[in-house]
Structure formats: C-alpha cells, structure tokens
Design a protein around this motif. Structure first.
Motif, PDB file in Angstrom:
ATOM      1  N   SER A  68       6.132  -8.727  15.495  1.00 45.61           N
ATOM      2  CA  SER A  68       5.841  -7.344  15.098  1.00 45.61           C
ATOM      3  C   SER A  68       4.471  -6.910  15.601  1.00 45.61           C
ATOM      4  O   SER A  68       3.570  -7.715  15.802  1.00 45.61           O
ATOM      5  CB  SER A  68       5.901  -7.207  13.575  1.00 45.61           C
ATOM      6  OG  SER A  68       4.945  -8.057  12.968  1.00 45.61           O
ATOM      7  N   LEU A  69       4.331  -5.607  15.798  1.00 47.86           N
ATOM      8  CA  LEU A  69       3.080  -5.011  16.261  1.00 47.86           C
ATOM      9  C   LEU A  69       2.513  -4.092  15.186  1.00 47.86           C
ATOM     10  O   LEU A  69       3.232  -3.251  14.649  1.00 47.86           O
ATOM     11  CB  LEU A  69       3.310  -4.212  17.543  1.00 47.86           C
ATOM     12  CG  LEU A  69       3.811  -4.987  18.764  1.00 47.86           C
ATOM     13  CD1 LEU A  69       4.129  -4.012  19.901  1.00 47.86           C
ATOM     14  CD2 LEU A  69       2.787  -6.019  19.207  1.00 47.86           C
ATOM     15  N   GLY A  70       1.243  -4.251  14.883  1.00 43.73           N
ATOM     16  CA  GLY A  70       0.541  -3.337  13.995  1.00 43.73           C
ATOM     17  C   GLY A  70       0.525  -3.710  12.531  1.00 43.73           C
ATOM     18  O   GLY A  70      -0.312  -3.199  11.774  1.00 43.73           O
ATOM     19  N   LEU A  71       1.423  -4.596  12.084  1.00 42.59           N
ATOM     20  CA  LEU A  71       1.507  -4.915  10.663  1.00 42.59           C
ATOM     21  C   LEU A  71       0.230  -5.579  10.146  1.00 42.59           C
ATOM     22  O   LEU A  71      -0.257  -5.250   9.062  1.00 42.59           O
ATOM     23  CB  LEU A  71       2.694  -5.848  10.392  1.00 42.59           C
ATOM     24  CG  LEU A  71       4.016  -5.226   9.957  1.00 42.59           C
ATOM     25  CD1 LEU A  71       5.051  -6.324   9.750  1.00 42.59           C
ATOM     26  CD2 LEU A  71       3.856  -4.404   8.687  1.00 42.59           C
ATOM     27  N   ARG A  90       4.773   4.075   7.705  1.00 42.50           N
ATOM     28  CA  ARG A  90       4.368   4.673   6.423  1.00 42.50           C
ATOM     29  C   ARG A  90       2.848   4.753   6.308  1.00 42.50           C
ATOM     30  O   ARG A  90       2.297   5.781   5.863  1.00 42.50           O
ATOM     31  CB  ARG A  90       4.936   3.840   5.262  1.00 42.50           C
ATOM     32  CG  ARG A  90       4.480   4.319   3.875  1.00 42.50           C
ATOM     33  CD  ARG A  90       5.358   3.763   2.779  1.00 42.50           C
ATOM     34  NE  ARG A  90       5.257   2.325   2.616  1.00 42.50           N
ATOM     35  CZ  ARG A  90       4.438   1.732   1.738  1.00 42.50           C
ATOM     36  NH1 ARG A  90       3.632   2.467   0.973  1.00 42.50           N
ATOM     37  NH2 ARG A  90       4.425   0.429   1.623  1.00 42.50           N
ATOM     38  N   HIS A  91       2.169   3.706   6.729  1.00 44.90           N
ATOM     39  CA  HIS A  91       0.706   3.693   6.641  1.00 44.90           C
ATOM     40  C   HIS A  91       0.101   4.779   7.522  1.00 44.90           C
ATOM     41  O   HIS A  91      -0.827   5.501   7.107  1.00 44.90           O
ATOM     42  CB  HIS A  91       0.181   2.316   7.054  1.00 44.90           C
ATOM     43  CG  HIS A  91      -1.266   2.105   6.807  1.00 44.90           C
ATOM     44  ND1 HIS A  91      -2.226   2.262   7.788  1.00 44.90           N
ATOM     45  CD2 HIS A  91      -1.949   1.757   5.679  1.00 44.90           C
ATOM     46  CE1 HIS A  91      -3.419   2.009   7.278  1.00 44.90           C
ATOM     47  NE2 HIS A  91      -3.276   1.706   6.010  1.00 44.90           N
ATOM     48  N   ALA A  92       0.621   4.900   8.740  1.00 44.58           N
ATOM     49  CA  ALA A  92       0.113   5.937   9.643  1.00 44.58           C
ATOM     50  C   ALA A  92       0.338   7.325   9.057  1.00 44.58           C
ATOM     51  O   ALA A  92      -0.547   8.194   9.125  1.00 44.58           O
ATOM     52  CB  ALA A  92       0.780   5.808  11.008  1.00 44.58           C
ATOM     53  N   ARG A  93       1.511   7.557   8.483  1.00 41.03           N
ATOM     54  CA  ARG A  93       1.812   8.855   7.887  1.00 41.03           C
ATOM     55  C   ARG A  93       0.853   9.157   6.745  1.00 41.03           C
ATOM     56  O   ARG A  93       0.316  10.271   6.636  1.00 41.03           O
ATOM     57  CB  ARG A  93       3.262   8.874   7.395  1.00 41.03           C
ATOM     58  CG  ARG A  93       3.697  10.221   6.833  1.00 41.03           C
ATOM     59  CD  ARG A  93       5.183  10.250   6.538  1.00 41.03           C
ATOM     60  NE  ARG A  93       5.551   9.254   5.531  1.00 41.03           N
ATOM     61  CZ  ARG A  93       6.317   8.200   5.762  1.00 41.03           C
ATOM     62  NH1 ARG A  93       6.796   7.982   6.979  1.00 41.03           N
ATOM     63  NH2 ARG A  93       6.615   7.346   4.799  1.00 41.03           N
ATOM     64  N   GLU A  94       0.600   8.174   5.886  1.00 49.86           N
ATOM     65  CA  GLU A  94      -0.293   8.397   4.741  1.00 49.86           C
ATOM     66  C   GLU A  94      -1.740   8.633   5.174  1.00 49.86           C
ATOM     67  O   GLU A  94      -2.483   9.345   4.497  1.00 49.86           O
ATOM     68  CB  GLU A  94      -0.219   7.210   3.786  1.00 49.86           C
ATOM     69  CG  GLU A  94       1.123   7.095   3.064  1.00 49.86           C
ATOM     70  CD  GLU A  94       1.147   5.972   2.042  1.00 49.86           C
ATOM     71  OE1 GLU A  94       0.085   5.352   1.799  1.00 49.86           O
ATOM     72  OE2 GLU A  94       2.226   5.713   1.470  1.00 49.86           O
ATOM     73  N   LYS A  95      -2.135   8.039   6.305  1.00 50.18           N
ATOM     74  CA  LYS A  95      -3.517   8.186   6.786  1.00 50.18           C
ATOM     75  C   LYS A  95      -3.671   9.331   7.783  1.00 50.18           C
ATOM     76  O   LYS A  95      -4.775   9.587   8.245  1.00 50.18           O
ATOM     77  CB  LYS A  95      -3.972   6.880   7.448  1.00 50.18           C
ATOM     78  CG  LYS A  95      -3.980   5.666   6.536  1.00 50.18           C
ATOM     79  CD  LYS A  95      -5.018   5.792   5.448  1.00 50.18           C
ATOM     80  CE  LYS A  95      -5.079   4.541   4.589  1.00 50.18           C
ATOM     81  NZ  LYS A  95      -6.084   4.650   3.502  1.00 50.18           N
ATOM     82  N   GLY A  96      -2.563  10.003   8.111  1.00 48.18           N
ATOM     83  CA  GLY A  96      -2.631  11.091   9.081  1.00 48.18           C
ATOM     84  C   GLY A  96      -2.885  10.607  10.493  1.00 48.18           C
ATOM     85  O   GLY A  96      -3.554  11.284  11.286  1.00 48.18           O
ATOM     86  N   ARG A  97      -2.342   9.447  10.840  1.00 51.37           N
ATOM     87  CA  ARG A  97      -2.560   8.866  12.154  1.00 51.37           C
ATOM     88  C   ARG A  97      -1.243   8.807  12.927  1.00 51.37           C
ATOM     89  O   ARG A  97      -0.174   9.058  12.389  1.00 51.37           O
ATOM     90  CB  ARG A  97      -3.133   7.446  12.021  1.00 51.37           C
ATOM     91  CG  ARG A  97      -4.450   7.370  11.273  1.00 51.37           C
ATOM     92  CD  ARG A  97      -4.824   5.909  11.072  1.00 51.37           C
ATOM     93  NE  ARG A  97      -6.003   5.741  10.233  1.00 51.37           N
ATOM     94  CZ  ARG A  97      -6.386   4.576   9.731  1.00 51.37           C
ATOM     95  NH1 ARG A  97      -5.684   3.478   9.971  1.00 51.37           N
ATOM     96  NH2 ARG A  97      -7.470   4.507   8.976  1.00 51.37           N
ATOM     97  N   ALA A 121       1.512   6.546  14.530  1.00 44.73           N
ATOM     98  CA  ALA A 121       1.991   5.188  14.284  1.00 44.73           C
ATOM     99  C   ALA A 121       2.009   4.347  15.557  1.00 44.73           C
ATOM    100  O   ALA A 121       1.702   3.143  15.528  1.00 44.73           O
ATOM    101  CB  ALA A 121       3.396   5.231  13.672  1.00 44.73           C
ATOM    102  N   VAL A 122       2.347   4.948  16.685  1.00 46.55           N
ATOM    103  CA  VAL A 122       2.383   4.196  17.942  1.00 46.55           C
ATOM    104  C   VAL A 122       0.985   3.743  18.329  1.00 46.55           C
ATOM    105  O   VAL A 122       0.772   2.597  18.759  1.00 46.55           O
ATOM    106  CB  VAL A 122       3.029   5.033  19.060  1.00 46.55           C
ATOM    107  CG1 VAL A 122       2.929   4.315  20.399  1.00 46.55           C
ATOM    108  CG2 VAL A 122       4.483   5.332  18.722  1.00 46.55           C
TER     109      VAL A 122
END
Length: 334
Positions: free
Chosen positions: A162-165, A262-269, A271-272
């Motif tokens: 996995s990438l990013g986790l 989900r993390h990117a969405r919550e932080k306004g970032r 995801a890719v």
C-alpha cells in the motif's frame, strides 16, 4: 525493574533468540560470529532512533523491536533475497526497564522467528536515548538478483503493498497518540507494524530467472522520491544508466487505501499527492518488460500496475508533472 548489568541484558536476549542456526557456524558469545555462506549474500544496515523514527509515547515496546527489524528485512526483500540473520547494536538510556526490554525483544523475536532468522551478535551501550542499529543479511542468487536501474522505455511500473497509509498513521499518532489506533486502524498498523514483502520479492526474482529480470526497490521515502531512484535518476537529473528515462504514472483515487482517501478528504488535501509523498510504506516498487506483467500479476494477485517507463526524462502522474512532490528526506524534510 531497572537494567542491572550488561550480562542481565544478554540473558534477556538469550531468552528470546536461539543461539544456533543452520546458517551460522559460530554464534553469539565470541568476538565474532562465523557465517556459513553457501550462496551469495545481500547485506543492509539501518538505524532506528528514538524521537527520529519512533516515540515511546505511542510505540509499544513490541512494536519498536518489530519495526526496527522489519525495515531491514524489507531491504533484503527488495533484492529478491531470503533473510537469514542479523546483528543488533543497542544503546539504552537509564529510564529503560526490564519489562520494556522484554517487550522489545519479544516483538523483534516474533518477526525473526517468522523468517527463521538468527541474531548472531552486536553491541550494547548506555545512550541518552534508545538507539537501535541493525545489519541484516540474506541469501540471494547472483543470476536472479533484483536491482534498481534495470528499466527500459515501455516497461510496466508496479507496486506490491500500500501507498500512503504509513504517513497517515504517523500524522494521526503524532496528533492523537494512542487514541489514533481506534480511529485509523489500518494506517496505524502500517506505520507501527510494516509488513516486509519477502515472499513477493522472492517470487519476482524467480520470475526473472530466464529473462531480463524486473527492477526492484522498497519504498521507504515515498514514491515521489523513490521512483527516480528506481529509474537511476540522480538528484541533479542525470541518468546513472546513461538512458534518458522518465515515467507516466496512472494513480486514480480508487486504487488508494480507503483511509488515505478519507484522511485527505478530512484534511482538505489531494489523496493522490498524499500517496505519492508517503514515507515508510515498505512496499515494493518495480518495473518489468510489458509482456512479463501478466505472469507477475498471476503469481502475485496483490501486484498493482501503476504506469509505464518512458524516454521523456520527465515523471508525470495522472498527466501532471511530479516535480513538486518530493517525499521524505531526513536532511531536507518532506
């Protein structure tokens, strides 16, 4: 209970790690270990330092021991090797007690047992903070050794793991401490207990035995920083191989772990972008001839194609230049 003496620590090590191993002629207890080298060996070393690579505030002692060894095993996996053993040098501050040390060795020994690895020696010292230095070695066949810089234009790029986790896990553990485990279980597990891809590395090595082997490395500093290394591109942009290589990545959001999205969405970032920056993924990143990809995918269903090697000299992701995403650097930040 505090650390009474060096002999006390050595006795603790002996409780967790056997003194004999088929690949060792002379093990711990003498001035040097003597290894039985029936094949070519791959060797790697890593530091694992308190408040640089881990914090005791949220790392359990078993996780410190496990991860210190796991990051070294991942290097052997990236060569297509089978890990055999390791040395351990350990610096310990005065506030470490025997229960903590027992947990540390318990976590490390569990991973060593899983891969049938021997602890053959090392060193002990007092230290202002916990300082772990491991050198690992593994068995590898020279005719199926996997290395970086073996790609050609038109080759397929792929990832196993996995990438990013792990980056999400690090951010949330830093922000929330132990409470992050319940909210971000996959991400925290990826950061605290990374899974070395040993079986995948050995499978890829066998697949390349009768043809041009895949290029391979492990992703420890993020895909954005490690992909140029796989291609043989130096920091100044020169090509180590003499070939002018680039890459076109295709990483739709749907390919990413749900907790990264989900993390990117919550932080306004984006995801890719988060997945590209990554850090401590310990996935395998590789390239192979395009006609080899179906066989590799059949052998490793978890293998994920992510793009193509090009001759452009540029790296694009989803059509956009990658120059702004740098990944992790101990001396330059992320």
């Amino acid at each position: 209970m505090g650390l009474v003496s060096e002999d006390h620590i050595l006795a603790c090590i002996a409780r967790h790690f056997p003194g004999t191993h088929p690949a060792v002629l002379l093990g711990r207890g003498d001035d040097c270990a003597v290894l039985r080298a029936g094949a070519d060996l791959c060797v790697s070393s890593d530091l694992f330092l308190e408040d640089v690579h881990f914090r005791r505030s949220y790392f359990r002692p078993e996780e410190v021991g496990y991860k210190a060894l796991a990051v070294n095993i991942s290097d052997v996996a990236a060569c297509g090797g089978r890990p055999l053993g390791f040395t351990l040098s350990l610096g310990l501050p005065r506030d470490v007690d025997m229960p903590w040390l027992e947990g540390f060795f318990r976590g490390m020994a569990a991973l060593a047992d899983r891969h049938r690895m021997a602890l053959v020696g090392g060193d002990l010292s007092g230290s202002p903070c916990i300082h772990v230095s491991i050198t690992v070695w593994g068995e590898v066949r020279a005719d199926s050794l996997l290395t970086r810089g073996n790609g050609l234009p038109g080759d397929s790029l792929f990832v196993v793991g996995s990438l990013g986790l792990a980056r999400v896990g690090l951010e949330e553990l830093e922000a929330r401490g132990d409470a992050a485990r319940a909210l971000w279980p996959d991400a925290c597990r990826a950061h605290l207990l990374p899974l070395p891809q040993v079986d995948a590395g050995m499978t890829l090595a066998r697949a390349g035995f009768n043809a041009r082997p895949p290029a391979l490395m492990d992703v420890s500093d993020g895909l954005a920083r490690d992909l140029p290394r796989l291609l043989g591109i130096t920091p100044g942009g020169a090509q180590v191989s003499g070939r002018h290589l680039g890459a076109e990545l295709l990483l739709p959001q749907g390919m990413l772990p749900p907790e990264v999205v989900r993390h990117a969405r919550e932080k306004g970032r984006n995801a890719v972008t988060e997945a590209l920056l990554g850090g401590e993924d310990y996935a395998l990143l590789g390239s192979c001839a395009p006609d080899m990809l179906p066989a590799l995918k059949a052998a490793l269903p978890q293998l994920m194609p992510i793009g193509t090697v090009t001759s452009s000299g540029r790296i694009l992701c989803n059509g956009q230049p990658l120059e702004g995403a740098r990944g992790f650097d101990h001396f330059g930040g992320a």
